[in-house]
Scaffold this motif. Structure first.
Motif, PDB file in Angstrom:
ATOM      1  N   VAL A 201      32.466 140.277  -9.357  1.00  0.00           N
ATOM      2  CA  VAL A 201      32.670 139.168  -8.415  1.00  0.00           C
ATOM      3  C   VAL A 201      33.696 138.163  -8.910  1.00  0.00           C
ATOM      4  CG1 VAL A 201      31.555 137.258  -7.227  1.00  0.00           C
ATOM      5  CG2 VAL A 201      30.345 139.420  -7.487  1.00  0.00           C
ATOM      6  N   LEU A 202      33.481 137.602 -10.101  1.00  0.00           N
ATOM      7  CA  LEU A 202      34.374 136.562 -10.607  1.00  0.00           C
ATOM      8  C   LEU A 202      35.781 137.095 -10.808  1.00  0.00           C
ATOM      9  CD1 LEU A 202      34.968 133.767 -11.716  1.00  0.00           C
ATOM     10  CD2 LEU A 202      34.115 134.535 -13.961  1.00  0.00           C
ATOM     11  N   ALA A 203      35.886 138.258 -11.443  1.00  0.00           N
ATOM     12  CA  ALA A 203      37.210 138.834 -11.694  1.00  0.00           C
ATOM     13  C   ALA A 203      37.931 139.136 -10.384  1.00  0.00           C
ATOM     14  CB  ALA A 203      37.060 140.106 -12.528  1.00  0.00           C
ATOM     15  N   ASP A 208      42.289 137.853  -6.633  1.00  0.00           N
ATOM     16  CA  ASP A 208      42.699 137.523  -5.272  1.00  0.00           C
ATOM     17  C   ASP A 208      43.354 136.143  -5.214  1.00  0.00           C
ATOM     18  OD1 ASP A 208      41.718 139.936  -4.388  1.00  0.00           O
ATOM     19  OD2 ASP A 208      39.821 139.122  -3.663  1.00  0.00           O
ATOM     20  N   THR A 209      42.804 135.203  -5.988  1.00  0.00           N
ATOM     21  CA  THR A 209      43.301 133.828  -5.979  1.00  0.00           C
ATOM     22  C   THR A 209      44.685 133.711  -6.605  1.00  0.00           C
ATOM     23  OG1 THR A 209      41.046 132.937  -6.051  1.00  0.00           O
ATOM     24  CG2 THR A 209      42.833 131.459  -6.706  1.00  0.00           C
ATOM     25  N   PHE A 210      44.869 134.354  -7.752  1.00  0.00           N
ATOM     26  CA  PHE A 210      46.136 134.230  -8.483  1.00  0.00           C
ATOM     27  C   PHE A 210      47.142 135.314  -8.117  1.00  0.00           C
ATOM     28  CE2 PHE A 210      43.244 131.682 -10.986  1.00  0.00           C
ATOM     29  CZ  PHE A 210      44.029 130.616 -11.382  1.00  0.00           C
ATOM     30  N   GLY A 211      46.686 136.328  -7.405  1.00  0.00           N
ATOM     31  CA  GLY A 211      47.599 137.350  -6.936  1.00  0.00           C
ATOM     32  C   GLY A 211      48.049 138.355  -7.969  1.00  0.00           C
ATOM     33  N   THR A 212      47.403 138.388  -9.107  1.00  0.00           N
ATOM     34  CA  THR A 212      47.759 139.354 -10.150  1.00  0.00           C
ATOM     35  C   THR A 212      46.558 139.636 -11.047  1.00  0.00           C
ATOM     36  OG1 THR A 212      49.142 139.777 -12.093  1.00  0.00           O
ATOM     37  CG2 THR A 212      48.632 137.480 -11.600  1.00  0.00           C
TER      38      THR A 212
END
Length: 269
Positions: A201-203, A208-212
């Motif tokens: 979940v966290l990863a 998704d948030t940082f795009g990489t």
């Protein structure tokens, strides 16, 4: 929502539909892991087994079993069931490891325990490898993985090496940092270059948030650093075997998934 519907929604369906982890089962599995670590530590104390180099060496084949079984499941050599994918597969391997240890301890306590326990573990690994060999037609090896994996791993482990020169707590726990950066590298390569996705979940949120998937290195560092700091500084007066066993667990949590990721990519899972 009834109890069965709740259990099915958060624990069974994610496995059936390969959805990965969710916040509910992540918390539950984390609690189970914490309880299991304490119970296994107490078991080892009663058996008078020290968590040292001899024990780690004997445990190596059982550490290899988990990622090998999972990767063979993903390529279709083993059937996909709750008992062959995570976390069920790791429960099965843990059960084998604990039962084997108890049986060997009952019949061969003392120094003979370690080599016999290790040999039994390698027999289990050999059994899985035999199944893999006779089902090689189901495997599509992708050696191109190494073209990306080796340079990325060298850079990642080089960063750990440099950090260890500056930060004593990292130097004292360099094996854990090397292992988890190895895991982060397999995740980064798999997602960035081969179209895999993150199950945790966290990863998954961070990627998704940082795009990489490169964010995995920072995630590993920011989680691992306070963990080893607490173990080495705040818990310095605790039983060394407890500290070593927790660190062994942390090592397995990095080596197991990392090796699973690498094997899956190599075998085209």
């Amino acid at each position: 929502m009834g109890l069965y519907e709740f259990f099915y929604e958060y624990f069974i369906r994610p496995i059936q539909e390969n959805q990965g982890y969710n916040p509910v089962n992540t918390v539950v599995y984390a609690i189970i892991l914490g309880i299991a670590v304490l119970l296994l530590y107490k078991m080892l104390k009663r058996m008078e087994i020290r968590v040292d180099g001899r024990f780690f060496k004997a445990l190596v084949p059982y550490i290899v079993l988990g990622p090998l079984m999972r990767s063979m499941t993903d390529v279709g050599v083993l059937p996909r069931t709750y008992l062959t994918v995570s976390p069920g597969g790791y429960f099965v391997i843990a059960a084998f490891a604990i039962a084997s240890l108890y049986i060997v301890w009952r019949h061969c306590p003392g120094e003979k325990l370690y080599p016999l326990y290790q040999d039994f573990g390698w027999v289990l690994v050999g059994g899985l490898l035999f199944l893999l060999v006779i089902n090689l037609d189901k495997v599509s090896f992708n050696w191109e993985v190494f073209k990306y994996f080796i340079p990325a791993l060298v850079i990642a482990e080089g960063a750990v090496w440099m950090l260890a020169k500056k930060v004593p707590v990292i130097a004292d726990n360099s094996v854990l940092f090397y292992t988890h950066f190895y895991d982060a590298t397999t995740t980064f390569i798999g997602i960035q270059f081969f179209g895999y996705w993150e199950q945790h979940v966290l990863a998954r949120w961070l990627i998704d948030t940082f795009g990489t998937a490169a964010i995995m290195y920072l995630e590993k560092f920011l989680i691992l650093l306070p963990v080893v700091w607490i173990l080495d500084r705040w818990m310095a007066d605790e039983d060394p075997d407890l500290i070593n066993f927790v660190k062994l667990t942390v090592f397995i949590l990095g080596f197991g998934p990392g090796t699973r990721n690498l094997l899956i990519m190599l075998m085209g899972g």
